[in-house]
Scaffold this motif. Structure first.
Motif, PDB file in Angstrom:
ATOM      1  N   SER A 231       0.801  -1.231   0.000  1.00 45.85           N
ATOM      2  CA  SER A 231       0.000   0.000   0.000  1.00 45.85           C
ATOM      3  C   SER A 231       0.828   1.272   0.000  1.00 45.85           C
ATOM      4  CB  SER A 231      -0.936   0.012   1.219  1.00 45.85           C
ATOM      5  OG  SER A 231      -1.804  -1.088   1.185  1.00 45.85           O
ATOM      6  N   LYS A 359      -4.186  -6.673   9.946  1.00 50.55           N
ATOM      7  CA  LYS A 359      -4.511  -6.206   8.605  1.00 50.55           C
ATOM      8  C   LYS A 359      -3.373  -5.378   8.020  1.00 50.55           C
ATOM      9  CE  LYS A 359      -7.896  -3.759   5.776  1.00 50.55           C
ATOM     10  NZ  LYS A 359      -9.172  -2.997   5.721  1.00 50.55           N
ATOM     11  N   TYR A 360      -2.850  -4.432   8.805  1.00 47.07           N
ATOM     12  CA  TYR A 360      -1.786  -3.556   8.308  1.00 47.07           C
ATOM     13  C   TYR A 360      -0.461  -3.862   9.006  1.00 47.07           C
ATOM     14  CZ  TYR A 360      -5.324  -0.649   6.041  1.00 47.07           C
ATOM     15  OH  TYR A 360      -6.340  -0.188   5.243  1.00 47.07           O
ATOM     16  N   GLU A 378      -0.847  -4.635   3.369  1.00 43.81           N
ATOM     17  CA  GLU A 378      -2.248  -4.755   3.801  1.00 43.81           C
ATOM     18  C   GLU A 378      -2.794  -6.118   3.412  1.00 43.81           C
ATOM     19  OE1 GLU A 378      -6.638  -2.813   2.782  1.00 43.81           O
ATOM     20  OE2 GLU A 378      -4.796  -1.818   2.081  1.00 43.81           O
TER      21      GLU A 378
END
Length: 380
Positions: A231, A359-360, A378
């Protein structure tokens, strides 16, 4: 609008195993590749993380029947083994990039040589691996000290977004050699015990070796087992010193900030930090300052150096792979050997295996010459 770029496959070859599954099982059990090794004749044994050469040869012969070991150096065998499962699953086209991350490559070939042997240049090493697998594009080499592995992912992402390539195989590898050991000894940076990143009693690094590979694409197929979007990315040089990092963490702070801005995530959204954590006094302190400046001091964090040692140009890619596997397994691994805080700024250092929804991921790296890099991954 920029294309979204994904990592959809990966593999690694390390002292803990020759694929991701075996590595993950060993890590869950708390096993470390770091042990006493006698590497240089007439010198005392020291702590390092080494791949067993006999096992490496056996695994290579099993996977590459008909390709005699004499045709490939030890490092080349590591690289070929790490890449093979990915090449078997993904097509190499006229628009597929091949990117090699390494700091020293086949530097061991220089030992006792009066002339430069074939294969010692990094470009030659990259071309040999690319030719073996049938890549049609000219190989790209990323060699920027210890941020090379993280930067190689960023290079692949940016080149695919720019339309230069459709997809990319990124491979990283370095091996332990007398040259590398002598270099770190000259800095008095090698620890006399298993390394302890961020710990009050840390006294230096352990050198490690590994190979790792990832497949990166803007067009993942429907049958991929997983997807991690790259990302955001950034690399900044703090121009502080040939080997010492900025005392205020400026370069790393700027890299993290830029990567997070591009990924459009806040400090509160980052679920896990895979830090560089070399267990040297200045590096660990600098990182704590940079993370604190970004308000990331409460995010669970580890360094994998206690498990793998410092694998130079392979470290950033290997640690990214283990981070993604952690997210898939919903389990965060500890920063091995950490006991008591030894940096000035607070950090949420993981002390034992713990369940978590991730998630991140923020992955960082820093290296000689003042280089710093960060990527945000991500889970999709």
């Amino acid at each position: 609008m920029k294309k979204e770029i994904y990592i959809t496959d990966y593999n690694c070859v390390t002292p803990l195993g020759f694929d991701v599954d075996s590595n993950w099982e060993a890590l869950l059990a708390g096993q470390s590749g770091v042990a006493l090794h006698q590497i240089i004749e007439n010198q005392d044994a020291f702590y390092a993380s080494c791949i067993n050469s006999e096992k490496l040869d056996e695994e290579f012969d099993r996977n590459f029947t008909g390709n005699t070991a004499q045709n490939f150096t030890r490092l080349e065998k590591m690289l070929l083994l790490s890449m093979k499962p990915l090449v078997e699953k993904h097509t190499i086209s006229e628009e597929t990039a091949f990117i090699l991350s390494t700091t020293k490559g086949n530097i061991s070939l220089l030992k006792n040589q009066t002339e430069l042997p074939e294969g010692v240049y990094l470009s030659q090493l990259a071309q040999k691996i690319a030719d073996f697998f049938g890549f049609k594009t000219k190989p790209i080499v990323v060699s920027n000290a210890c941020v090379s592995g993280v930067m190689a992912v960023a290079v692949a992402r940016n080149m695919i977004q720019a339309g230069k390539y459709r997809d990319a195989f990124v491979i990283a590898g370095d091996e332990i050699s007398e040259f590398v050991i002598s270099g770190f000894n000259s800095f008095q940076a090698i620890g006399s015990e298993p390394c302890k990143p961020y710990d009050k009693n840390r006294n230096g690094i352990n050198i490690g070796e590994a190979a790792a590979a990832v497949y990166i694409t803007a067009d993942p197929s429907e049958n991929e087992n997983f997807r991690f979007k790259v990302s955001g990315d950034s690399a900044i040089n703090d121009a502080n010193h040939i080997s010492g990092p900025s005392r205020t963490g400026d370069g790393l702070y700027g890299s993290i900030r830029n990567a997070m801005v591009e990924a459009n995530v806040s400090a509160e959204q980052i679920d896990f930090i895979s830090a560089h954590g070399t267990a040297t006094v200045y590096n660990d302190e600098m990182e704590s300052i940079a993370f604190s400046r970004m308000n990331l001091q409460n995010v669970p964090l580890n360094s994998m150096k206690g498990f793998y040692g410092h694998c130079l140009g392979a470290s950033g890619l290997l640690e990214s792979i283990i981070s993604m596997e952690s997210a898939l397994q919903n389990t965060l691994l500890p920063s091995k050997n950490f006991e008591e805080m030894g940096v000035s700024q607070p950090l949420n250092i993981i002390r034992e295996n713990q369940s978590a929804t991730v998630k991140y991921i923020l992955k960082t790296a820093s290296g000689f010459g003042g280089c710093n890099a960060a990527i945000v991954l991500e889970k999709c």
